[in-house]
Design a protein around this motif. Structure first.
Motif, short mmCIF file in Angstrom:
data_model
loop_
_atom_site.label_atom_id
_atom_site.label_comp_id
_atom_site.label_asym_id
_atom_site.label_seq_id
_atom_site.Cartn_x
_atom_site.Cartn_y
_atom_site.Cartn_z
N UNK A 144 -14.24 -62.34 28.36
CA UNK A 144 -14.12 -60.83 28.97
C UNK A 144 -13.31 -60.07 28.13
N UNK A 145 -12.22 -60.42 27.65
CA UNK A 145 -11.30 -59.66 26.82
C UNK A 145 -12.04 -59.28 25.63
N UNK A 146 -12.74 -60.17 24.94
CA UNK A 146 -13.55 -59.67 23.76
C UNK A 146 -14.45 -58.63 23.85
N UNK A 147 -15.21 -58.46 25.22
CA UNK A 147 -16.12 -57.43 25.61
C UNK A 147 -15.76 -56.35 25.30
N UNK A 148 -14.11 -56.03 25.50
CA UNK A 148 -13.74 -54.52 25.29
C UNK A 148 -13.90 -54.07 23.81
N UNK A 149 -14.07 -54.91 23.04
CA UNK A 149 -14.54 -54.48 21.65
C UNK A 149 -16.06 -53.60 21.41
N UNK A 150 -16.52 -53.58 22.46
CA UNK A 150 -17.82 -52.78 22.68
C UNK A 150 -17.24 -51.11 22.33
N UNK A 151 -15.98 -51.08 22.58
CA UNK A 151 -15.30 -49.54 22.44
C UNK A 151 -15.87 -49.38 20.94
N UNK A 152 -15.88 -50.13 20.24
CA UNK A 152 -15.97 -49.66 18.74
C UNK A 152 -17.25 -49.05 18.33
N UNK A 153 -18.44 -48.85 19.37
CA UNK A 153 -19.39 -48.29 19.24
C UNK A 153 -19.28 -46.74 19.57
N UNK A 154 -18.35 -46.25 20.19
CA UNK A 154 -17.84 -45.11 20.58
C UNK A 154 -17.14 -44.45 19.16
N UNK A 155 -16.79 -45.27 18.49
CA UNK A 155 -16.18 -45.05 17.01
C UNK A 155 -17.22 -44.59 16.28
N UNK A 156 -18.27 -45.41 16.29
CA UNK A 156 -19.41 -45.21 15.40
C UNK A 156 -19.97 -43.71 15.50
N UNK A 157 -20.19 -43.31 16.72
CA UNK A 157 -20.82 -42.41 17.17
C UNK A 157 -19.95 -41.08 16.72
N UNK A 158 -18.87 -41.12 17.02
CA UNK A 158 -17.88 -40.02 16.80
C UNK A 158 -17.64 -39.72 15.31
N UNK A 159 -17.61 -40.94 14.42
CA UNK A 159 -17.43 -40.61 12.99
C UNK A 159 -18.74 -39.81 12.42
N UNK A 160 -19.84 -40.25 12.84
CA UNK A 160 -21.16 -39.51 12.42
C UNK A 160 -21.08 -38.12 12.99
N UNK A 161 -20.63 -37.83 14.30
CA UNK A 161 -20.43 -36.44 14.76
C UNK A 161 -19.61 -35.73 13.92
N UNK A 162 -18.28 -36.49 13.71
CA UNK A 162 -17.40 -35.83 12.87
C UNK A 162 -17.74 -35.26 11.66
#
Length: 428
Positions: free
Chosen positions: A261-279
């Motif tokens: 369950x703790x490892x599932x929080x690494x899904x937050x990385x996906x948000x970083x991928x979108x933000x870098x492309x948007x940036x």
């Protein structure tokens, strides 16, 4: 004869060449962060199985990033003299094979040695990727291309952690988890080789230590580049610290989450991928200063929200923190490429040196802060790091444009790394 008749046209957004180049570099970024940071999800398991402290187990990450930092500058010179695509292909292939070998490490010391070798291998990719994009992609499309490359880093970081955590849950063995990530990295390396366009705008340069030292010498005195190096160092130190030790926090009181369950929080990385492309797209439209400062403020906001000891705050706080970091890194790395190219300097390599030293040193020091003062101490430590980055970014707003200097042996299109904006607007 005009220059355009001699030099092939650079890739622009919407063209097949641009899609192939950005897709291949996306796969390369995926492989790099998947291989480098998959062990973050395994740190609690490594600590338990090998009887290690949190800070000691984090050495599996620190030694790799330190090796990358040390090797990235000399390998940049090798890439300048040899082949961009050849260097990147070799780097990804070697890293994947070493990832499989890590699963058979007989003890912790052997695992660290293999992780050092992986870092050295991945340095070949990191030393080359930004230069390849600056040469092969048109300056007006470079921000988006760099953002997509950094997005691959984010997806790779997420995928590596989720794959490792899922295999660990199924098998109970960190060895199987690391081996599975190595196989996945090999698949990405093959995809990269099949899709990457040739370096048609690449011109070999002098690989001598004297030429390398001259390029670094032009990169270090420039105040704008120095501030960008500081941003890369401290931002990466804060980012790695949060992701290294968040798992330890979540499996303990008051959360008591399982490892899976703790490892599932690494899904937050996906948000970083979108933000870098948007940036990257925002940089092409508004300029770098107007994107970098808000990105760092978002990073600080995410840290603050994560202080609340409830999952309802930790999860969105982690997402916000990740969004801000990846956007800031995409802007800073692209800014370095543009300004260093104008100066004829080895700026990208020096930036990556500081970036990965920040990961190696900052992440380990963060473990000391966490062991001594729990999550509150870690948050204060990371907030101070991001505040330093923010101060540096604020001074970059008033940065004067770089005065172009001819490099000893410049490649084609010496301004390829600069965006399609005025120098005053971008600071390039």
């Amino acid at each position: 004869m005009t220059e355009s008749a001699i030099t092939p046209a650079a890739h622009t957004r919407g063209t097949p060449g641009f899609r192939r180049a950005t897709g291949a570099l996306f796969a390369a970024g995926l492989t790099t962060f998947m291989t480098l940071y998959c062990v973050q999800a395994l740190l609690p398991a490594l600590s338990f199985d090998l009887h290690l402290s949190p800070a000691t187990s984090s050495l599996t990450i620190s030694v790799s990033t330190a090796a990358m930092a040390i090797a990235v500058v000399p390998l940049t010179a090798v890439s300048d003299a040899w082949s961009r695509t050849g260097m990147m292909t070799l780097a990804l292939s070697a890293a994947a094979l070493l990832g499989v070998a890590a699963a058979f490490a007989p003890n912790f010391a052997a695992l660290l040695v293999i992780r050092v070798l992986q870092g050295l291998a991945l340095a070949g990719l990191q030393a080359t990727a930004m230069s390849y994009l600056a040469e092969e992609v048109h300056r007006e499309s470079l921000g988006q291309a760099m953002g997509l490359y950094v997005a691959g880093n984010g997806i790779g970081g997420m995928a590596g952690r989720l794959v490792a955590d899922g295999i660990l849950d199924l098998t109970g063995s960190w060895r199987w988890a690391i081996g599975a990530v190595g196989v996945a990295a090999a698949v990405c390396a093959v995809l990269f080789r099949l899709t990457i366009p040739a370096s048609v705008r690449f011109v070999p340069r002098d690989p001598s230590p004297r030429a390398l030292a001259a390029g670094i010498g032009r990169a270090l005195p420039d105040s704008g580049l120095l501030r960008l190096y500081v941003i890369g160092f401290v931002a990466m130190a804060a980012f790695v610290t949060v992701y290294n030790y968040l798992g330890f926090r979540l499996i303990a009181a008051p959360f008591h989450l399982s490892q899976t369950a703790a490892g599932l929080l690494f899904v937050a990385y996906a948000a970083g991928s979108f933000s870098s492309a948007a940036a990257g797209r925002l940089v092409d439209r508004f300029g770098r200063p107007r994107v970098l400062i808000p990105a760092l403020l978002i990073t600080l906001a995410g840290l603050a929200v994560m202080l609340v000891p409830q999952l309802g705050a930790v999860i969105p706080g982690l997402v916000v923190f990740t969004v801000g970091f990846f956007a800031a890194h995409a802007v800073a790395s692209g800014w370095v490429g543009g300004r260093a190219t104008a100066l004829g300097a080895q700026g990208a390599a020096v930036y990556l040196f500081f970036y990965y030293i920040g990961s190696a040193v900052g992440g380990t020091v963060g473990g000391v802060a966490y062991s001594a003062h729990a999550w509150g101490g870690l948050t204060l430590y990371c907030a101070c790091l991001v505040a330093v980055a923010l101060l540096s970014a604020l001074t970059l707003r008033r940065l004067r444009p770089a005065t172009p200097r001819p490099a000893p042996d410049p490649g084609p299109d010496a301004t390829a790394g600069a965006p399609g904006k005025t120098g005053a607007e971008t600071g390039a």
